[in-house]
Design a protein around this motif. Structure first.
Motif, PDB file in Angstrom:
ATOM      1  N   ASN A 229       0.820  -1.220   0.000  1.00  0.00           N
ATOM      2  CA  ASN A 229       0.000   0.000   0.000  1.00  0.00           C
ATOM      3  C   ASN A 229       0.849   1.264   0.000  1.00  0.00           C
ATOM      4  O   ASN A 229       0.535   2.253   0.670  1.00  0.00           O
ATOM      5  CB  ASN A 229      -0.963   0.012   1.202  1.00  0.00           C
ATOM      6  N   TRP A 230       1.933   1.235  -0.781  1.00  0.00           N
ATOM      7  CA  TRP A 230       2.760   2.428  -0.949  1.00  0.00           C
ATOM      8  C   TRP A 230       2.240   3.199  -2.162  1.00  0.00           C
ATOM      9  O   TRP A 230       2.328   2.716  -3.296  1.00  0.00           O
ATOM     10  CB  TRP A 230       4.220   2.049  -1.168  1.00  0.00           C
ATOM     11  N   THR A 231       1.699   4.367  -1.928  1.00  0.00           N
ATOM     12  CA  THR A 231       1.164   5.172  -3.026  1.00  0.00           C
ATOM     13  C   THR A 231       1.883   6.504  -3.175  1.00  0.00           C
ATOM     14  O   THR A 231       1.507   7.320  -4.006  1.00  0.00           O
ATOM     15  CB  THR A 231      -0.332   5.452  -2.790  1.00  0.00           C
TER      16      THR A 231
ATOM     17  N   THR B 175       8.166   7.797   2.196  1.00  0.00           N
ATOM     18  CA  THR B 175       9.084   6.928   2.938  1.00  0.00           C
ATOM     19  C   THR B 175       9.923   6.066   2.002  1.00  0.00           C
ATOM     20  O   THR B 175      11.048   5.706   2.333  1.00  0.00           O
ATOM     21  CB  THR B 175       8.290   6.018   3.896  1.00  0.00           C
TER      22      THR B 175
ATOM     23  N   TYR C 221      13.438   0.891  10.128  1.00  0.00           N
ATOM     24  CA  TYR C 221      12.086   0.392  10.392  1.00  0.00           C
ATOM     25  C   TYR C 221      12.135  -1.081  10.792  1.00  0.00           C
ATOM     26  O   TYR C 221      12.950  -1.851  10.282  1.00  0.00           O
ATOM     27  CB  TYR C 221      11.203   0.563   9.157  1.00  0.00           C
TER      28      TYR C 221
ATOM     29  N   PRO D 134       6.860   0.016   6.531  1.00  0.00           N
ATOM     30  CA  PRO D 134       6.378   1.358   6.877  1.00  0.00           C
ATOM     31  C   PRO D 134       5.264   1.816   5.934  1.00  0.00           C
ATOM     32  O   PRO D 134       5.013   1.209   4.893  1.00  0.00           O
ATOM     33  CB  PRO D 134       7.625   2.219   6.696  1.00  0.00           C
ATOM     34  N   LYS D 135       4.624   2.885   6.314  1.00  0.00           N
ATOM     35  CA  LYS D 135       3.650   3.525   5.426  1.00  0.00           C
ATOM     36  C   LYS D 135       4.377   4.512   4.524  1.00  0.00           C
ATOM     37  O   LYS D 135       5.351   5.146   4.940  1.00  0.00           O
ATOM     38  CB  LYS D 135       2.582   4.275   6.234  1.00  0.00           C
ATOM     39  N   SER D 136       3.878   4.640   3.310  1.00  0.00           N
ATOM     40  CA  SER D 136       4.397   5.656   2.400  1.00  0.00           C
ATOM     41  C   SER D 136       3.220   6.187   1.604  1.00  0.00           C
ATOM     42  O   SER D 136       2.960   5.779   0.475  1.00  0.00           O
ATOM     43  CB  SER D 136       5.476   5.083   1.475  1.00  0.00           C
ATOM     44  N   ILE D 137       2.477   7.088   2.232  1.00  0.00           N
ATOM     45  CA  ILE D 137       1.264   7.636   1.630  1.00  0.00           C
ATOM     46  C   ILE D 137       1.248   9.141   1.825  1.00  0.00           C
ATOM     47  O   ILE D 137       1.856   9.660   2.755  1.00  0.00           O
ATOM     48  CB  ILE D 137      -0.008   7.017   2.243  1.00  0.00           C
TER      49      ILE D 137
ATOM     50  N   GLU E 243      -4.010   9.787   4.510  1.00  0.00           N
ATOM     51  CA  GLU E 243      -4.584   8.581   5.085  1.00  0.00           C
ATOM     52  C   GLU E 243      -5.819   8.159   4.285  1.00  0.00           C
ATOM     53  O   GLU E 243      -6.543   8.992   3.738  1.00  0.00           O
ATOM     54  CB  GLU E 243      -4.975   8.808   6.541  1.00  0.00           C
ATOM     55  N   SER E 244      -6.048   6.858   4.222  1.00  0.00           N
ATOM     56  CA  SER E 244      -7.184   6.336   3.469  1.00  0.00           C
ATOM     57  C   SER E 244      -8.506   6.868   4.031  1.00  0.00           C
ATOM     58  O   SER E 244      -8.637   7.073   5.234  1.00  0.00           O
ATOM     59  CB  SER E 244      -7.192   4.807   3.507  1.00  0.00           C
TER      60      SER E 244
END
Length: 766
Positions: free
Chosen positions: A127-129, A187, A424, A428-431, A434-435
């Motif tokens: 879920n990296w966008t 990220t 990490y 990690p998140k890379s957005i 937030e959804s």
């Protein structure tokens, strides 16, 4: 290269009676040096001579290389003129598959065109966008990185920054780029860099103890020799990339550990390698402090954990396959195994060899099937690897995922643990944003990529049941969105019901109220010959009480679920009943005025005191209302209507008036009669007489007007069942006002003060 050539020469079934040899040139990541080496091979001299092949019987059958795409492009343009087979083991540039510009170029590494797909699949899995791209400032890396950028953006991944690094950058320039990367909310950083640009940049990153980002390396970067530099391990540890599946070449391990300087006395690199690996000097060199001489008994197996092993380089199998396919192409040519004419080694032309190499289809000793497609690419799949530098000084590429089930592909993780770069401990998140949960929709932020958005709650009658929905859907008309707007519920039907407190109370009041004029009517009939009853036309009083009875009861038509027939009846009964009541009051008022103005006993105008005149007046006034209602019914009658917009969560079942003009005419006509009646009664209120009703009528019309005037804003400011309740309240209040003001004083006299109900009190005729 040495191993596979030896293996082919020792195989009696492959190229029998022919010995393969090789010449190796180091291009040193430089296009000019690569071209110079290729020209030396062509001209078969130590000095490159463009456009000339000096050897009379050239034995050169092909070129294996180069590693860098930029070098391969430069060399392929020259070799293509001679149709000399060139098989690269590291140049993945997609343009090299163009057979018009590069007719003799083949490769055993996967084409760059498939890399964006693998990048997107990995980013989609985690879920990296929101990612950054760091590319070398040269034509080929910029081209490839732009290709990746275009493909992943089309798939829904946004690029937070796109920066270039150059081998000529100063430390300050590299530091500025690092600071920009650090400030970015992305990220994940995608490296599309070559070794000459990557080394100075990573040197600055190491000095600055750069962390906080996850590195993803392109195919050329993940295989770069930079991972052999221990000083960069702290920054690069955990880098993710794509590699071809690891294939162990049978016998290659034994060959690696059997190497010795004595076996290759002319190899200029062998002694230097030995000295660097074991930290010793050969006897013919001058010793320095702390040094010792090499004995030749050193064991290469001790270097296994330092990266000297059969799996250390991903290029090993690629070089092996390049030499193998070239050898099989020559073998097919001389053994007449294709549809082309059978050739011998004496007629060895490179352009003829190229056609056979292109059609090679064979399995190597490792079990891989080797063949080229129409673009000269070797077909194979990639796997995701994680480069790990272990505390004991060992390094390894750990396979952690593969892509399965083409074309409906998805990433399948293995049981191997991923070591994440950047410090990490988990993915990690890379957005950018937030959804948006269900019940919300994405609203793009002005001037930002599509991955940057705000979450807007769906409107009252809309919902979204998916995460990151771009729009909200409308609920069906009989449903409404729940509190979270992530689904729809059935709407409640709202109308003024007999079962609820408000409806039941109004219905009770209407029924009890209807008994009041009915009771008075019975009292009047019982006392019909008394002066109070006979005053002002008792027939009008009877008719007025009867119409007031219906005024009370018509309120019941407004309670309960509306249907078309009740919608029609309620308005018509209401309009006719109240107009009849006011007409009767108007008739009674007119009687008072006429009686006091006709003082002569034998005047011809006394005919107007006849009850038939007042009855006709009531009939005419009521008939006009009936005609208005008939026109209303003919033109646009009331009907049942369901309002699902005025109130959230409920469908208001109500009566649509049909024609607002007709409704206004009905109410306006009733108001006109009431105003006329009030005006006449007010003017005659001071006329003498014991039973003069003018004052009573004045007060009743005053109450009637006040009720219906206040009804208008109250009616317009409410909706649903409360609007109906306001209308019912106005009916009951106005009806009660008429009964109370006109008839209760008379009932008081009839029942409680009969002494006042005498003829000497009578002033008006029947």
């Amino acid at each position: 290269m040495v191993y596979v050539v030896n293996e082919i020469n020792e195989n009696p079934e492959l190229l029998p009676n022919i010995t393969l040899g090789f010449r190796i040139y180091d291009s040193c990541f430089n296009e000019m040096q690569a071209v110079d080496g290729a020209l030396q091979l062509l001209s078969e001299s130590e000095k490159a001579m463009p456009n000339y092949i000096c050897g009379k019987n050239s034995k050169m059958v092909g070129l294996v290389g180069d590693l860098q795409s930029s070098n391969s492009v430069a060399v392929a343009r020259i070799l293509g003129l001679y149709r000399l087979p060139q098989i690269s083991f590291g140049s993945a540039l997609a343009n090299l598959g163009d057979k018009v510009n590069f007719p003799s170029f083949l490769r055993t590494i996967i084409n760059d065109k498939i890399q964006p797909f693998y990048f997107y699949m990995l980013m989609n899995h985690f879920n990296w966008t929101w990612i950054g791209i760091l590319a070398s400032d040269n034509d080929l890396d910029l081209y490839d990185s732009e290709l990746v950028r275009k493909e992943i953006e089309a798939a829904g991944v946004c690029v937070a920054f796109f920066m270039r690094i150059s081998a000529q950058h100063t430390r300050d320039q590299s530091l500025s780029i690092l600071q920009s990367i650090k400030r970015s909310s992305a990220t994940v950083v995608l490296l599309y860099c070559s070794l000459p640009e990557l080394i100075p940049f990573m040197k600055v990153a190491t000095e600055e103890d750069f962390t906080g980002k996850v590195w993803i390396a392109s195919g050329s970067a993940i295989n770069s020799p930079i991972f052999a530099y221990t000083e960069y391990w702290r920054v690069l540890n955990g880098t993710i990339g794509q590699k071809m599946p690891l294939t162990i070449i049978p016998g290659f391990r034994e060959f690696l550990y059997s190497i010795h300087p004595s076996l290759y006395p002319k190899d200029i690199f062998m002694k230097a390698f030995w000295e660097a690996s074991f930290g010793c000097l050969w006897p013919n060199e001058t010793p320095v402090n702390g040094s010792f001489y090499c004995t030749g008994q050193e064991n290469l197996t001790t270097l296994e954990h330092q990266g000297y092993n059969e799996v250390a380089s991903g290029y090993t199998i690629l070089v092996y396959n390049a030499v193998y396919t070239l050898a099989h192409g020559i073998n097919n040519m001389i053994s007449c195994r294709s549809e082309s004419p059978c050739l011998t080694i004496s007629r060895l032309d490179t352009w003829k060899i190229l056609q056979y190499v292109k059609r090679v289809r064979v399995k190597n000793t490792a079990g891989q099937e080797l063949f080229f497609d129409e673009n000269g690419d070797l077909i194979c799949l990639l796997e995701y690897v994680n480069w790990q530098a272990l505390p004991n000084g060992e390094t390894q590429y750990v396979n952690f995922a593969t892509v399965k089930d083409f074309p409906k592909s998805h990433v399948v993780l293995s049981n191997n643990t991923i070591f994440w770069s950047g410090g990490y401990t988990a993915a990690p998140k890379s957005i950018c944003s937030e959804s948006c949960p269900p019940g919300y929709r994405k609203a793009p932020q002005k001037g930002q990529p599509v991955c940057c958005f705000d979450c807007i709650l769906c409107s009252e009658d809309e919902f979204s049941n998916e995460t990151d929905s771009t729009s909200c859907m409308k609920c069906p008309e009989d449903m409404w969105a729940n509190e979270k707007h992530n689904g729809c519920w059935m709407r409640n039907l709202e109308f003024l019901s007999f079962r609820e407190t408000l409806g039941g109370t109004l219905a009770t009041v209407a029924v009890l109220g209807s008994l009041l004029p009915l009771s008075i009517l019975l009292i009047f009939i019982k006392n019909a010959e008394t002066p109070v009853v006979k005053a002002n036309n008792r027939n009008l009083s009877y008719l007025l009480l009867l119409s007031l009875f219906f005024c009370y009861l018509c309120a019941l038509m407004f309670i309960g679920r509306p249907i078309t027939i009740t919608c029609i009846l309620r308005q018509f009964i209401f309009g006719i009943s109240f107009v009849m009541s006011i007409s009767c009051i108007l008739g009674k008022t007119m009687m008072v005025v006429i009686a006091f103005n006709l003082t002569q006993p034998k005047s011809n105008r006394r005919m107007w005191l006849n009850s038939r005149v007042t009855n006709a007046l009531v009939l005419v006034c009521t008939a006009i209302q009936v005609l208005i209602c008939a026109g209303w019914l003919e033109h646009s009658p009331p009907f049942e209507y369901q309002d699902n917009k005025s109130k959230m969560g409920a469908i208001i079942v109500e009566c649509n008036k049909g024609s607002p003009v007709a409704y206004s005419c009905t109410m306006g006509y009733m108001g006109f009669l009431a105003a006329l009646c009030f005006a006449i009664a007010y003017l005659s209120r001071k006329l003498p007489g014991s039973f003069n009703e003018a004052k009573l009528i004045t007060f009743s019309m005053l109450i009637f007007g006040a009720v219906w005037i206040s009804f208008i804003p109250a009616y317009l400011s409410t909706t649903g069942k409360y609007m109906v309740a306001v209308e019912i309240f106005a009916m009951l209040s106005s009806s009660s006002g008429l009964v109370a003001c006109i008839f209760l004083p008379k009932v008081y006299i009839i029942i409680l003060r009969p002494e006042m109900n005498t003829k000497d009190r009578k002033m008006f005729m029947k």
